[in-house]
Scaffold this motif. Structure first.
Motif, PDB file in Angstrom:
ATOM      1  N   THR A   6      -5.029  13.947  -3.901  1.00 31.25           N
ATOM      2  CA  THR A   6      -4.038  13.365  -3.162  1.00 31.25           C
ATOM      3  C   THR A   6      -4.739  12.764  -1.897  1.00 31.25           C
ATOM      4  N   LYS A   7      -4.404  11.351  -1.579  1.00 29.89           N
ATOM      5  CA  LYS A   7      -4.947  10.675  -0.524  1.00 29.89           C
ATOM      6  C   LYS A   7      -4.828  11.578   0.900  1.00 29.89           C
ATOM      7  N   GLY A   8      -3.479  12.213   1.017  1.00 25.77           N
ATOM      8  CA  GLY A   8      -3.405  12.904   2.266  1.00 25.77           C
ATOM      9  C   GLY A   8      -4.217  14.076   2.277  1.00 25.77           C
ATOM     10  N   ASP A  34       9.325   7.957  -1.339  1.00 29.09           N
ATOM     11  CA  ASP A  34       8.567   9.223  -1.181  1.00 29.09           C
ATOM     12  C   ASP A  34       8.436  10.145  -2.175  1.00 29.09           C
ATOM     13  N   PRO A  35       7.485   9.802  -3.155  1.00 29.94           N
ATOM     14  CA  PRO A  35       7.101  10.316  -4.203  1.00 29.94           C
ATOM     15  C   PRO A  35       6.655  11.925  -4.107  1.00 29.94           C
ATOM     16  N   ALA A  36       5.941  11.973  -2.919  1.00 30.59           N
ATOM     17  CA  ALA A  36       5.748  13.529  -2.603  1.00 30.59           C
ATOM     18  C   ALA A  36       6.798  14.464  -2.117  1.00 30.59           C
ATOM     19  N   ASP A  55      -4.036   7.759  -4.760  1.00 28.44           N
ATOM     20  CA  ASP A  55      -4.542   9.279  -4.667  1.00 28.44           C
ATOM     21  C   ASP A  55      -5.766   9.495  -5.151  1.00 28.44           C
ATOM     22  N   ARG A  56      -6.020   9.145  -6.802  1.00 32.75           N
ATOM     23  CA  ARG A  56      -7.006   9.528  -7.429  1.00 32.75           C
ATOM     24  C   ARG A  56      -8.387   8.854  -7.004  1.00 32.75           C
ATOM     25  N   ASP A  60       0.638  -1.168   0.083  1.00 29.68           N
ATOM     26  CA  ASP A  60      -0.139  -0.042  -0.143  1.00 29.68           C
ATOM     27  C   ASP A  60       0.921   1.347   0.079  1.00 29.68           C
ATOM     28  N   ASN A  61       0.648   2.205  -0.971  1.00 25.79           N
ATOM     29  CA  ASN A  61       1.220   3.509  -0.900  1.00 25.79           C
ATOM     30  C   ASN A  61       2.696   3.403  -1.514  1.00 25.79           C
TER      31      ASN A  61
END
Length: 209
Positions: free
Chosen positions: A35-37, A175-177, A15-16, A8-9
């Motif tokens: 985004t999920k966040g 850490d894609p963000a 996100d979408r 997961d993640n």
């Protein structure tokens, strides 16, 4: 070499999907960043935490195939297969959601991997037998150690920093963000292309030396 991957993640980008679910339920405006966040923070800010918890059950359950693999993850698997590098998935995932209907989250994870072609073993080298869905965080840690992973990729710095994390694996924080700080106990990567470069570009050997 054996590379362990979180699920997961790390493999799955929600996100979408979570933005779509929240809009469908009238919990966020369409204009909210997808985004999920952002979805989580908005729902918590309006005092609807139970709805967020229940939504996770849906997103990780019957709607999981509407989520997307992170760009580059399947290319990473193909490159590992071509290079003779073994890959296993090791995830902490409860069998059922904490709130709402008792969806089978383990079956849903396998459905996602099937739907998105991860079990095309001749292409990716991955099969259901290489997927370990553990009921507790400690069981996940124990599995990483038992498998003897040389590298482990996870999106949670707190998990990589667990005192009982096995000593052997080199830790990669996905850490894609680009939202986390660098730390001495892991290498931070912001894309699957960077993971590929680290694992297959000789960085693991240089680090080990």
């Amino acid at each position: 070499m054996l590379v362990g991957l979180d699920f997961d993640n790390t493999i799955v980008c929600y996100d979408r999907l979570f933005h779509r679910l929240a809009v469908e339920q009238g919990l966020v405006p369409v204009s909210l960043p997808a985004t999920k966040g952002a979805v989580r923070d908005h729902i918590r800010a309006i005092g609807r935490e139970p709805e967020w918890t229940a939504m996770q059950g849906v997103g990780y359950g019957p709607r999981i195939s509407d989520a997307e693999p992170f760009p580059g993850v399947k290319e990473f698997l193909r490159a590992c297969r071509a290079a003779g590098v073994d890959v296993a998935i090791v995830s902490h995932k409860t069998k059922h959601p904490y709130l709402g209907p008792a969806y089978d989250l383990h079956a849903a994870a396998h459905t996602f991997l099937t739907t998105h072609g991860f079990y095309d073993t001749a292409d990716t080298g991955l099969s259901p037998e290489r997927v370990n869905l553990e009921l507790t965080k400690q069981a996940k840690l124990d599995r990483i150690g038992a498998l003897g992973c040389d590298v482990f990729v996870d999106d949670l710095p707190e998990f990589l920093g667990e005192p009982s994390f096995p000593a052997k694996p080199r830790k990669l924080l996905f850490d894609p963000a680009d939202a986390n700080a660098d730390r001495s106990d892991y290498t931070r990567v912001t894309s699957w292309a960077a993971v590929t470069s680290f694992v297959l570009g000789g960085e693991v050997s240089r680090w080990a030396a």
